[in-house]
Design a protein around this motif. Structure first.
Motif, PDB file in Angstrom:
ATOM      1  N   THR A  42      -6.925  -6.052   2.117  1.00 25.57           N
ATOM      2  CA  THR A  42      -7.271  -7.038   3.149  1.00 25.57           C
ATOM      3  C   THR A  42      -8.702  -7.549   2.932  1.00 25.57           C
ATOM      4  O   THR A  42      -8.950  -8.750   2.937  1.00 25.57           O
ATOM      5  CB  THR A  42      -7.152  -6.387   4.542  1.00 25.57           C
ATOM      6  N   THR A  81       0.872  -1.183   0.000  1.00 25.64           N
ATOM      7  CA  THR A  81       0.000   0.000   0.000  1.00 25.64           C
ATOM      8  C   THR A  81       0.904   1.227   0.000  1.00 25.64           C
ATOM      9  O   THR A  81       1.995   1.202   0.594  1.00 25.64           O
ATOM     10  CB  THR A  81      -0.918   0.056   1.244  1.00 25.64           C
ATOM     11  N   GLY A  82       0.441   2.297  -0.665  1.00 30.18           N
ATOM     12  CA  GLY A  82       1.188   3.563  -0.661  1.00 30.18           C
ATOM     13  C   GLY A  82       2.630   3.399  -1.103  1.00 30.18           C
ATOM     14  O   GLY A  82       2.917   2.690  -2.072  1.00 30.18           O
ATOM     15  N   ARG A 101      -9.904  -1.965   0.271  1.00 30.62           N
ATOM     16  CA  ARG A 101      -8.637  -2.355   0.907  1.00 30.62           C
ATOM     17  C   ARG A 101      -8.261  -3.763   0.470  1.00 30.62           C
ATOM     18  O   ARG A 101      -9.135  -4.635   0.359  1.00 30.62           O
ATOM     19  CB  ARG A 101      -8.794  -2.306   2.424  1.00 30.62           C
ATOM     20  N   THR A 136      -9.066   2.858  -2.738  1.00 31.01           N
ATOM     21  CA  THR A 136     -10.058   2.893  -1.661  1.00 31.01           C
ATOM     22  C   THR A 136     -10.919   4.163  -1.680  1.00 31.01           C
ATOM     23  O   THR A 136     -11.947   4.207  -1.019  1.00 31.01           O
ATOM     24  CB  THR A 136      -9.361   2.774  -0.290  1.00 31.01           C
ATOM     25  N   ARG A 137     -10.476   5.196  -2.412  1.00 29.81           N
ATOM     26  CA  ARG A 137     -11.275   6.441  -2.362  1.00 29.81           C
ATOM     27  C   ARG A 137     -11.602   6.999  -3.735  1.00 29.81           C
ATOM     28  O   ARG A 137     -12.157   8.092  -3.842  1.00 29.81           O
ATOM     29  CB  ARG A 137     -10.557   7.481  -1.505  1.00 29.81           C
ATOM     30  N   GLY A 146      -0.890  -0.626  10.242  1.00 29.31           N
ATOM     31  CA  GLY A 146      -2.199  -1.268  10.210  1.00 29.31           C
ATOM     32  C   GLY A 146      -2.267  -2.345   9.134  1.00 29.31           C
ATOM     33  O   GLY A 146      -2.794  -3.435   9.369  1.00 29.31           O
ATOM     34  N   VAL A 147      -1.720  -2.054   7.978  1.00 31.29           N
ATOM     35  CA  VAL A 147      -1.725  -3.018   6.868  1.00 31.29           C
ATOM     36  C   VAL A 147      -0.888  -4.248   7.243  1.00 31.29           C
ATOM     37  O   VAL A 147      -1.311  -5.390   7.028  1.00 31.29           O
ATOM     38  CB  VAL A 147      -1.168  -2.373   5.575  1.00 31.29           C
ATOM     39  N   ASP A 200      -2.829  -6.312   9.858  1.00 31.66           N
ATOM     40  CA  ASP A 200      -4.033  -6.967   9.318  1.00 31.66           C
ATOM     41  C   ASP A 200      -3.664  -8.054   8.314  1.00 31.66           C
ATOM     42  O   ASP A 200      -4.269  -9.124   8.288  1.00 31.66           O
ATOM     43  CB  ASP A 200      -4.958  -5.925   8.675  1.00 31.66           C
ATOM     44  N   THR A 233      -2.286  -0.961  -3.442  1.00 26.18           N
ATOM     45  CA  THR A 233      -3.533  -0.287  -3.068  1.00 26.18           C
ATOM     46  C   THR A 233      -3.226   1.117  -2.573  1.00 26.18           C
ATOM     47  O   THR A 233      -2.329   1.307  -1.740  1.00 26.18           O
ATOM     48  CB  THR A 233      -4.269  -1.064  -1.950  1.00 26.18           C
ATOM     49  N   CYS A 234      -3.928   2.080  -3.126  1.00 24.20           N
ATOM     50  CA  CYS A 234      -3.757   3.480  -2.719  1.00 24.20           C
ATOM     51  C   CYS A 234      -5.135   4.088  -2.518  1.00 24.20           C
ATOM     52  O   CYS A 234      -6.154   3.455  -2.772  1.00 24.20           O
ATOM     53  CB  CYS A 234      -3.014   4.264  -3.787  1.00 24.20           C
ATOM     54  N   ARG A 235      -5.128   5.342  -2.090  1.00 27.05           N
ATOM     55  CA  ARG A 235      -6.411   6.030  -1.920  1.00 27.05           C
ATOM     56  C   ARG A 235      -6.952   6.482  -3.272  1.00 27.05           C
ATOM     57  O   ARG A 235      -8.103   6.210  -3.608  1.00 27.05           O
ATOM     58  CB  ARG A 235      -6.224   7.240  -1.023  1.00 27.05           C
ATOM     59  N   SER A 280       1.619   0.444   5.754  1.00 25.19           N
ATOM     60  CA  SER A 280       1.552   1.059   7.085  1.00 25.19           C
ATOM     61  C   SER A 280       1.423  -0.029   8.158  1.00 25.19           C
ATOM     62  O   SER A 280       1.163  -1.197   7.843  1.00 25.19           O
ATOM     63  CB  SER A 280       0.343   1.992   7.146  1.00 25.19           C
TER      64      SER A 280
END
Ligand code: A2P
Length: 268
Positions: free
Chosen positions: A204, A127-128, A202, A193-194, A235-236, A239, A155-157, A233
């Protein structure tokens, strides 16, 4: 005398090289990439990170950065966020070709091929800016010697944040050294995601509900044959680690290779 004192005071410490910046490319207001010359004695394995920084008055300001170029490359490449109030990135984002950056002398890390036991499919989950170590690994011929398929997920926003990854994949496929072998084995799966995107959400959630595998007609995770590297991150990492372990994957390290690895150097 004053000059002499000053030059002693700002000399970089012995644990870093001073390297000249070659190129800088800004992708968004918050993302940029740069390359610098590779110090002659700097050795690393594709996927490792190194301390990068700038002199901040008399002291070096250093942070861990994944090396985004492969082990065979003549230049070192990096991919960075720009944090407006960030002590290092607020300065680093202003570098120009010809400027000097500090490069630590001891690259290290767990996102390396040797930390995984042999397998058939390699999943590189990012991510990112977590895509950076995989920008190195997908350009290393050894990655394709060890695996039948290499699946890079990013995966990005929003969609502008995917451009760097798309550029790197294009470069890989066009590369005289790895392009031919990568064409048949490398897949690049993106999700947002956005912003609207063919695959949304996400990574996940997309793995858990199966949408990720359905998207490219692949079998779900199988610890007997699949290997996973995770970078993103905190969190990623947490998870994804939980998802991997729930499916029978075992975390590996340089000392004890396993079936998945995460990089914790950037946590915090
Ligand atoms: P989201 O937009 O739902 O937060 P960031 O830019 O904050 O580093 O995030 C990069 C991408 O990682 C975003 O798409 C973000 O989704 C996603 N993300 C953030 N936290 C997690 C997590 N715990 N698990 C999976 N994906 C995450």
């Amino acid at each position: 005398m004053a000059d002499q004192q000053e030059s002693i005071a700002i000399a970089p410490p012995a644990n870093v090289h001073v390297a000249r910046v070659a190129t800088v490319k800004h992708y968004t207001d918050s993302l940029f990439a740069f390359t610098c010359e590779r110090p002659a004695s700097l050795r690393f394995r594709s996927g490792e990170f190194v301390m990068i920084g700038l002199m901040n008055g008399p002291k070096p300001l250093l942070r861990a950065y994944s090396i985004a170029s492969p082990a065979w490359a003549e230049e070192l490449a990096f991919y960075s966020i720009k944090v407006p109030a960030g002590p290092l990135t607020s300065q680093l984002q202003n570098i120009k070709p010809g400027d000097e950056v500090l490069v630590g002398k001891k690259p290290t890390g767990t996102l390396v091929l040797d930390a995984l036991t042999p397998g058939k499919r390699l999943f590189l989950v990012s991510t990112g800016t977590g895509i950076a170590p995989f920008a190195s690994l997908i350009r290393d011929p050894e990655t394709y010697e060890r695996y039948d398929e290499v699946i890079l997920t990013h995966t990005c926003r929003t969609s502008p944040e995917l451009v760097y990854g798309a550029d790197i994949v294009d470069e890989t496929l066009a590369d005289p050294l790895v392009g031919e072998i990568a064409v048949g084995k490398l897949r690049h799966i993106t999700s947002l995601t956005r912003d609207a995107h063919p695959l949304q959400g996400r990574i996940t959630r997309l793995i858990e509900d199966g949408a990720f595998f359905a998207h490219f007609g692949a079998a779900p995770f199988n610890p007997a044959e699949d290997r996973i590297m995770i970078c993103g991150s905190v969190g990623v990492l947490n998870d994804m680690k939980e998802i991997a372990e729930a499916r029978g994957f075992v975390e590996g390290s340089n000392n004890e290779p396993g079936t998945f690895v995460v990089e914790r150097a950037f946590a915090g």
